[in-house]
Enzyme design. Structure first.
Site, mmCIF file in Angstrom:
data_model
loop_
_atom_site.group_PDB
_atom_site.id
_atom_site.type_symbol
_atom_site.label_atom_id
_atom_site.label_comp_id
_atom_site.label_asym_id
_atom_site.label_seq_id
_atom_site.Cartn_x
_atom_site.Cartn_y
_atom_site.Cartn_z
ATOM 1 N N ILE A 37 -3.331 -15.069 13.715
ATOM 2 C CA ILE A 37 -4.195 -15.173 12.525
ATOM 3 C C ILE A 37 -5.643 -14.870 12.891
ATOM 4 O O ILE A 37 -6.144 -15.312 13.934
ATOM 5 C CB ILE A 37 -4.058 -16.589 11.917
ATOM 6 C CG1 ILE A 37 -2.676 -16.715 11.278
ATOM 7 C CG2 ILE A 37 -5.158 -16.869 10.897
ATOM 8 C CD1 ILE A 37 -2.288 -18.120 10.932
ATOM 9 N N ASN A 60 -4.203 -2.915 8.113
ATOM 10 C CA ASN A 60 -2.925 -3.517 8.516
ATOM 11 C C ASN A 60 -1.772 -2.693 7.965
ATOM 12 O O ASN A 60 -1.887 -2.089 6.903
ATOM 13 C CB ASN A 60 -2.842 -4.943 7.954
ATOM 14 C CG ASN A 60 -1.555 -5.653 8.354
ATOM 15 O OD1 ASN A 60 -1.158 -5.628 9.524
ATOM 16 N ND2 ASN A 60 -0.888 -6.278 7.401
ATOM 17 N N HIS A 65 2.149 -3.107 6.675
ATOM 18 C CA HIS A 65 3.123 -4.120 6.261
ATOM 19 C C HIS A 65 4.409 -3.422 5.805
ATOM 20 O O HIS A 65 4.340 -2.447 5.053
ATOM 21 C CB HIS A 65 2.542 -4.974 5.132
ATOM 22 C CG HIS A 65 3.471 -6.068 4.722
ATOM 23 N ND1 HIS A 65 3.602 -7.237 5.447
ATOM 24 C CD2 HIS A 65 4.358 -6.152 3.701
ATOM 25 C CE1 HIS A 65 4.521 -7.998 4.882
ATOM 26 N NE2 HIS A 65 4.993 -7.364 3.820
#
Ligand code: GAR
Length: 207
Positions: A93, A108, A110
């Site tokens: 995190i 990111n 995903h």
């Protein structure tokens, strides 16, 4: 030339897709300068070394809390003049301070079509298990900017992948990687480095 850091926690096939794209000259305005792993011994580090890219470990377990870990990470990136942070299967995190320091400069990947099958607890194989369980006919991958919400940042690129009869989570994961993730991530990185991504609220315009 923009210095890129790729943050990893595992096998690093998305990192490999980036290294291969760079070798083919597909990211002309960026340079993968460092690969940072959140734990030692992960295969992604070997991929970096093989490509002649600095491989660094900033191990989450060496720090008492998320804040101290993120501060160490930030120092390492600032020391290298990093202008883009790519999360490629990075499972630790990041705190608000880190995210604010790199606002709209963290990307990111995903493995679903956000806003489906995303948010807290959705990572890796779990995402594909849930998609199959829900019986969707189409899934895919999403590249997005990281903000302080879990998988809630502005969406950059998405690509759909059809579910097939007989799919298992493992088969689906592999197809989503091959057909979507390994293409989308290098594309998004190249667009960012070329200054072609403009963020307006929750929307990203490709200019
Ligand atoms: C990839 O499928 C990536 O989309 C996923 O982890 C895998 C890492 O594989 N990320 C997430 O689920 C983030 N929520 P890799 O190490 O081979 O690139």
């Amino acid at each position: 030339m923009l210095n890129i850091a790729v943050l990893v926690s595992g096998g690093g096939t998305n990192l490999q897709a980036l290294l291969d794209a760079q070798a083919r000259g597909e990211i002309p305005e960026g340079k993968i300068s460092v690969v940072v792993a959140s734990k030692p011994g992960v295969f992604a580090l070997e991929r970096a070394e093989k490509a002649g890219v600095e491989a660094l470990v900033v191990a989450r377990k060496d720090y008492p809390d998320t804040g101290a870990f993120c501060d160490a990470l930030r120092e390492a990136l600032q020391a290298r003049g990093i202008g883009l942070v790519v999360l490629a299967g990075f499972l630790s995190i990041l705190n608000g301070d880190f995210i604010r320091a790199y606002e709209n400069k963290i990307i990111n990947i995903h493995p679903s079509l956000i806003p489906s099958f995303c948010g807290k607890g959705f990572y890796g194989l779990k995402v594909h298990e849930e998609a199959l369980e829900r019986g969707v006919k189409v899934t895919g991958a999403t590249v997005h900017f990281v903000n302080e919400g879990a998988d809630e940042g502005p969406i950059i690129l998405q690509k759909a992948v059809a579910i097939q009869e007989g799919d298992t989570p493992e088969l689906l994961q592999k197809r989503v990687m091959e057909e979507a993730e390994w293409k989308l991530l290098p594309q998004a990185v190249a667009l960012f480095c070329a200054g072609k991504l403009k963020v307006e609220g929750r929307r990203v315009h490709i200019v």
